[in-house]
Design an enzyme around this catalytic site. Structure first.
Site, PDB file in Angstrom:
ATOM      1  CB  CYS B  13      -0.873  -0.007   1.249  1.00 38.27           C
ATOM      2  SG  CYS B  13      -1.716   1.525   1.595  1.00 38.27           S
ATOM      3  N   PRO B  14       0.696   2.228  -0.854  1.00 37.91           N
ATOM      4  CG  PRO B  14       0.651   4.463  -1.601  1.00 37.91           C
ATOM      5  CD  PRO B  14       1.462   3.491  -0.762  1.00 37.91           C
TER       6      PRO B  14
END
Lengths: 352, 74
Positions: B13-14
Site C-alpha cells: 500500500c499504496p
C-alpha cells in the site's frame, strides 16, 4: 461519488496526507463552495499501511489508507501520485538540510507544493490548499519558513492555508473573493485542541491520530538503517525495494561487506519470500525458523557465519546443530550444518 | 468491452492502488480489470479508491495469500 465541478466554480487542489489537518483544510474549502480534488504523493517513505500489512501481529487491525479515507469522508476525488524517483534528489540533496533524523521536511514540503502547482496547471485548477498550521512543526511549519515554501515552490499567492490563513497575508483566492477570508482560521502552535474541536463540529470521527508522523524518515531507527545502507554501498542512492526492506525484519551487519535481514514472524517471512530471486537467502531446514536475506557481497565463510546467526533466531537455537540452506543470488545452493550462535556472541553493534 | 489483468503482487500500500489507478486511466468504460495483490490492505484500499472515483467492484476474494479484485470501469 464525488461531484463534478460546475462551470462557475473555482477549483482547488488539496494536498491530502491522511492526517486531520489536511482533512479539515479541504472541508473548509468545500464549505465555501470550492470544488476540491485531493492529491497524495507517495515517496516510498510514507508510513501508510506498510508494516501493518506485512506483520502478522497487526493482521487483526483494520487496514486503511488514511488519504483515501479522508477523500471518502470529504466526497472528493483523490489522485495518488508516485514520486519515488523524483523524491530521491529531495532526500539525498536537501537544500535546507535534515531535521532530527533523515527527514528533509522543508525541502519535502517545497517539492510537494511545487508538484501540486504543476498538477494544478496541467488540470486547469485555480489554487492549492494545504493543512499547514503556523508553528505546529519545528521544521516545515515554522512562521519564518512558511514564506520559504511559498517562494521556493513557485506557488506564490496561489497557496492558501485555510487553517492559519488569518495569521498570514491574504492570498489571491482571498483578495479576489473566491474564498471568504473571514471564514478561514487563525490556528497556530502545537496545541491540537482547535483542530479537534473543528473535527467534532464537522462530525469527523475516527480520523488518523493528530500530529502522528506520516513519514518513516522522522523515525530514528529507520533513519539509522538508511544511513547504514548508504555507508555500506558508499553511495547515497536507493531503489524502492531497498527502502521497503528497511521496514522489515531484524537488520544485523556483522561485517561491512554484508547485512542480514532476518524475518521476525510469518507475515515478514511471506513478504521476504518475494525477494528470494534478488538476494542470497538463508533458510532453516531442520527446524522452524526465519527466512533471512543477505544484502551485500558475502564470502562463503561469511555465509556460514551468517547462518549461525540466522539459526540463533530459529526454534533450533538450543540444538547442537541446525541445518540451513544457503541459496546464492546466482541460484547456487549449499546445505550447512551449523552451531546456532549463542546470544552472548551476537554483538549489540551488529544491530542496525 | 475487454478484460484486462494487473499484477500488483509483492507491492505494498499504496502501490497496488497507484497501479490500479494508472491502468484504469488507459481503459474504457465497460472494461473490466482483474488485479492480483499480496498486500491484504488492498482489500480495503482498492474498493475505497473505486468508490471515490465511481468504479464498481464486481468481485473480491482471498486465495492462497493473494487478493484478487475485479473492477468494472465506469
Amino acid at each position: 461519488m464525488p461531484q463534478q465541478p460546475k462551470p462557475e466554480q473555482k477549483k482547488a487542489v488539496a494536498l491530502i496526507s491522511g492526517g486531520l489537518d489536511s482533512l479539515l483544510a479541504a472541508k473548509i474549502m468545500l464549505e465555501q463552495g470550492i470544488h476540491v480534488e485531493g492529491i497524495n504523493f507517495y515517496t516510498g517513505f510514507c508510513v501508510e499501511g506498510h508494516t501493518h500489512a506485512i506483520r502478522k501481529k497487526d493482521k487483526d487491525k483494520p487496514k486503511r489508507n488514511n488519504a483515501l479515507w479522508s477523500a471518502e469522508q470529504l466526497g472528493i476525488k483523490l489522485h495518488i501520485i508516485d514520486i519515488i524517483d523524483e523524491y530521491k534528489d529531495v532526500l539525498i540533496n536537501p537544500k535546507h538540510g535534515y531535521g532530527a533524523n533523515m527527514n528533509p521536511c522543508l525541502d519535502c514540503k517545497i517539492f510537494m507544493v511545487s508538484k501540486a502547482k504543476q498538477w494544478m496547471e496541467e488540470n486547469d485548477f485555480d489554487f492549492i490548499i494545504t493543512g499547514e498550521v503556523m508553528g505546529q512543526r519545528p521544521m516545515s511549519q515554522r512562521k519564518d519558513l512558511l514564506p520559504v515554501v511559498v517562494r521556493e515552490s513557485g506557488a506564490d499567492d496561489l497557496l492558501l492555508r485555510p487553517l492559519c490563513a488569518k495569521n498570514l497575508a491574504a492570498t489571491l483566492p482571498e483578495r479576489e473573493g473566491w474564498v471568504n477570508r473571514e471564514e478561514l482560521k487563525d490556528f497556530s502552535g502545537r496545541n491540537r485542541k482547535p483542530q479537534m474541536a473543528l473535527a467534532a463540529e464537522y462530525n469527523f470521527e475516527d480520523y488518523a491520530t493528530p500530529a502522528g508522523g506520516c513519514c518513516f524518515l522522522t523515525d530514528k531507527n529507520y533513519s539509522d538503517k538508511l544511513v547504514d545502507l548508504w555507508k555500506a554501498r558508499n553511495s547515497k542512492d536507493y531503489e524502492l525495494d531497498d527502502i521497503m526492506l528497511l521496514k522489515v525484519g531484524r537488520h544485523l551487519r556483522p561485517q561491512p561487506n554484508y547485512k542480514l535481514i532476518v524475518s521476525r514472524e510469518d507475515g515478514e517471512n511471506k513478504f521476504l519470500q518475494g525477494y528470494k530471486k534478488q538476494f542470497t537467502t538463508i533458510e532453516i531446514k531442520s527446524h522452524n525458523g526465519p527466512l533471512s536475506l543477505v544484502d551485500g557481497e558475502p564470502s562463503d565463510d561469511d555465509l556460514k557465519f551468517a547462518s549461525r546467526i540466522a539459526a540463533r533466531f530459529s526454534q533450533g537455537r538450543d540444538a547442537k546443530n541446525v541445518t540451513v540452506k544457503v541459496t546464492r543470488d546466482t541460484g547456487e545452493e549449499a546445505l550447512y550444518d551449523v552451531q546456532p550462535m549463542p546470544a552472548s556472541e551476537i554483538q549489540k553493534e551488529w544491530y542496525v | 468491452m475487454s478484460h484486462f489483468t494487473l499484477d500488483a503482487r509483492r507491492t505494498l500500500c499504496p502501490m497496488p492502488v497507484i497501479k490500479t489507478q494508472n491502468k484504469i486511466a488507459e481503459l474504457e468504460p465497460g472494461d473490466t480489470l482483474e488485479v492480483t495483490c499480496t498486500d491484504p490492505g488492498a482489500l480495503n484500499d482498492i474498493p475505497a479508491w473505486c468508490r471515490i472515483n465511481g468504479h464498481t467492484i464486481t468481485s473480491s476474494r482471498e486465495q492462497d495469500d493473494e487478493v484478487i479484485i475485479v473492477i468494472q470501469v465506469n
